[in-house]
Write a protein that holds these residues in place. Structure first.
Motif, PDB file in Angstrom:
ATOM      1  N   UNK A  74       0.830  -1.205   0.000  1.00  0.00           N
ATOM      2  CA  UNK A  74       0.000   0.000   0.000  1.00  0.00           C
ATOM      3  C   UNK A  74       0.864   1.254   0.000  1.00  0.00           C
ATOM      4  N   UNK A  75       1.916   1.275   0.800  1.00  0.00           N
ATOM      5  CA  UNK A  75       2.798   2.438   0.850  1.00  0.00           C
ATOM      6  C   UNK A  75       3.532   2.616  -0.465  1.00  0.00           C
ATOM      7  N   UNK A  76       3.942   1.509  -1.085  1.00  0.00           N
ATOM      8  CA  UNK A  76       4.642   1.574  -2.363  1.00  0.00           C
ATOM      9  C   UNK A  76       3.723   2.123  -3.459  1.00  0.00           C
ATOM     10  N   UNK A  77       2.447   1.729  -3.435  1.00  0.00           N
ATOM     11  CA  UNK A  77       1.501   2.150  -4.463  1.00  0.00           C
ATOM     12  C   UNK A  77       0.996   3.572  -4.222  1.00  0.00           C
ATOM     13  N   UNK A  78       0.582   3.880  -3.001  1.00  0.00           N
ATOM     14  CA  UNK A  78      -0.085   5.148  -2.718  1.00  0.00           C
ATOM     15  C   UNK A  78       0.805   6.189  -2.053  1.00  0.00           C
ATOM     16  N   UNK A  79       1.938   5.805  -1.501  1.00  0.00           N
ATOM     17  CA  UNK A  79       2.727   6.749  -0.722  1.00  0.00           C
ATOM     18  C   UNK A  79       2.028   7.007   0.605  1.00  0.00           C
ATOM     19  N   UNK A  80       2.289   8.164   1.204  1.00  0.00           N
ATOM     20  CA  UNK A  80       1.660   8.447   2.497  1.00  0.00           C
ATOM     21  C   UNK A  80       0.341   9.194   2.353  1.00  0.00           C
ATOM     22  N   UNK A  81      -0.119   9.400   1.132  1.00  0.00           N
ATOM     23  CA  UNK A  81      -1.368  10.119   0.914  1.00  0.00           C
ATOM     24  C   UNK A  81      -2.468   9.197   0.414  1.00  0.00           C
ATOM     25  N   UNK A  82      -2.329   7.920   0.651  1.00  0.00           N
ATOM     26  CA  UNK A  82      -3.304   6.947   0.169  1.00  0.00           C
ATOM     27  C   UNK A  82      -4.592   6.961   0.960  1.00  0.00           C
ATOM     28  N   UNK A  83      -5.571   6.196   0.485  1.00  0.00           N
ATOM     29  CA  UNK A  83      -6.857   6.133   1.185  1.00  0.00           C
ATOM     30  C   UNK A  83      -6.732   5.351   2.481  1.00  0.00           C
ATOM     31  N   UNK A  84      -7.646   5.602   3.413  1.00  0.00           N
ATOM     32  CA  UNK A  84      -7.646   4.835   4.660  1.00  0.00           C
ATOM     33  C   UNK A  84      -8.006   3.387   4.390  1.00  0.00           C
ATOM     34  N   UNK A  85      -8.842   3.153   3.401  1.00  0.00           N
ATOM     35  CA  UNK A  85      -9.240   1.805   3.015  1.00  0.00           C
ATOM     36  C   UNK A  85      -8.663   1.539   1.623  1.00  0.00           C
ATOM     37  N   UNK A  86      -7.813   0.547   1.499  1.00  0.00           N
ATOM     38  CA  UNK A  86      -7.140   0.269   0.229  1.00  0.00           C
ATOM     39  C   UNK A  86      -8.148   0.026  -0.885  1.00  0.00           C
ATOM     40  N   UNK A  87      -9.286  -0.560  -0.553  1.00  0.00           N
ATOM     41  CA  UNK A  87     -10.288  -0.855  -1.577  1.00  0.00           C
ATOM     42  C   UNK A  87     -10.778   0.437  -2.238  1.00  0.00           C
ATOM     43  N   UNK A  88     -10.806   1.548  -1.491  1.00  0.00           N
ATOM     44  CA  UNK A  88     -11.201   2.826  -2.077  1.00  0.00           C
ATOM     45  C   UNK A  88     -10.224   3.296  -3.150  1.00  0.00           C
ATOM     46  N   UNK A  89      -8.993   2.857  -3.080  1.00  0.00           N
ATOM     47  CA  UNK A  89      -7.998   3.251  -4.073  1.00  0.00           C
ATOM     48  C   UNK A  89      -8.053   2.428  -5.349  1.00  0.00           C
ATOM     49  N   UNK A  90      -8.805   1.347  -5.345  1.00  0.00           N
ATOM     50  CA  UNK A  90      -8.888   0.466  -6.514  1.00  0.00           C
ATOM     51  C   UNK A  90     -10.052   0.901  -7.404  1.00  0.00           C
TER      52      UNK A  90
END
Length: 176
Positions: A74-90
């Protein structure tokens, strides 16, 4: 990717808010260790009772490695500004929203992928199955706090179950 950030997110609410956010980690740790309540029952059903400790260590190592892989990916894909729920980023079709990454809620833009839908249904199934374990354990633990003469009455047993259900409903309604 138009913007990617690594390291400490300096746009946060301040050190005190960051301190308070660490308690969300502790709540998850308490959730993970709640299964310890079921160990005596599990041990009584095992053929080799001495192997329970080794089995628990292996299980916790497997889960820790899984969580580590999820966190690092998750950190590799989104960095530190990613969603709280990984599913929201998909999501896909974000190109229809120019500058989506600079909005207040960038992860609300787009449509969920089939993979995100499958993960969502899998998570729902997991929660339903784990409820079959946690709810009875919670009821038994709550009844253990009451005097035996009270628990022997059917009305108290029903009241405890209704109380647990109402508390769970209240928590579910309040969580955003």
């Amino acid at each position: 990717m138009p913007y990617h950030s690594r390291g400490i997110n300096v746009a946060g609410d301040g050190p005190f808010e960051s301190f308070l956010n660490t308690f969300s980690v502790f709540s998850y740790i308490m959730y993970a260790f709640a299964i310890v309540v079921t160990l005596p029952t599990l041990r009584s059903t095992m053929r080799e009772k001495a192997s329970l400790t080794w089995t628990c260590v292996v299980a916790f190592v497997v889960v820790a490695v899984e969580f580590l892989v999820i966190m690092l990916a998750s950190y590799w894909i989104f960095g530190n500004l990613g969603p709280e729920n990984i599913i929201d980023g998909l999501k896909y079709r974000r190109d229809q929203f120019p500058g989506w990454w600079a909005t207040v809620n960038p992860w609300n833009n787009g449509s969920p992928t089939l993979f995100a839908d499958a993960l969502g249904w899998g998570l729902t199934l997991h929660l339903l199955c784990s409820d079959a374990i946690y709810v009875p354990v919670t009821v038994v633990a709550t009844e253990a706090l009451l005097p035996r003469s009270w628990v022997a009455r059917r009305s108290v047993s029903i009241a405890v179950r209704v109380f647990v259900a109402l508390v769970r409903l209240m928590v579910a309604a309040q969580v955003q």
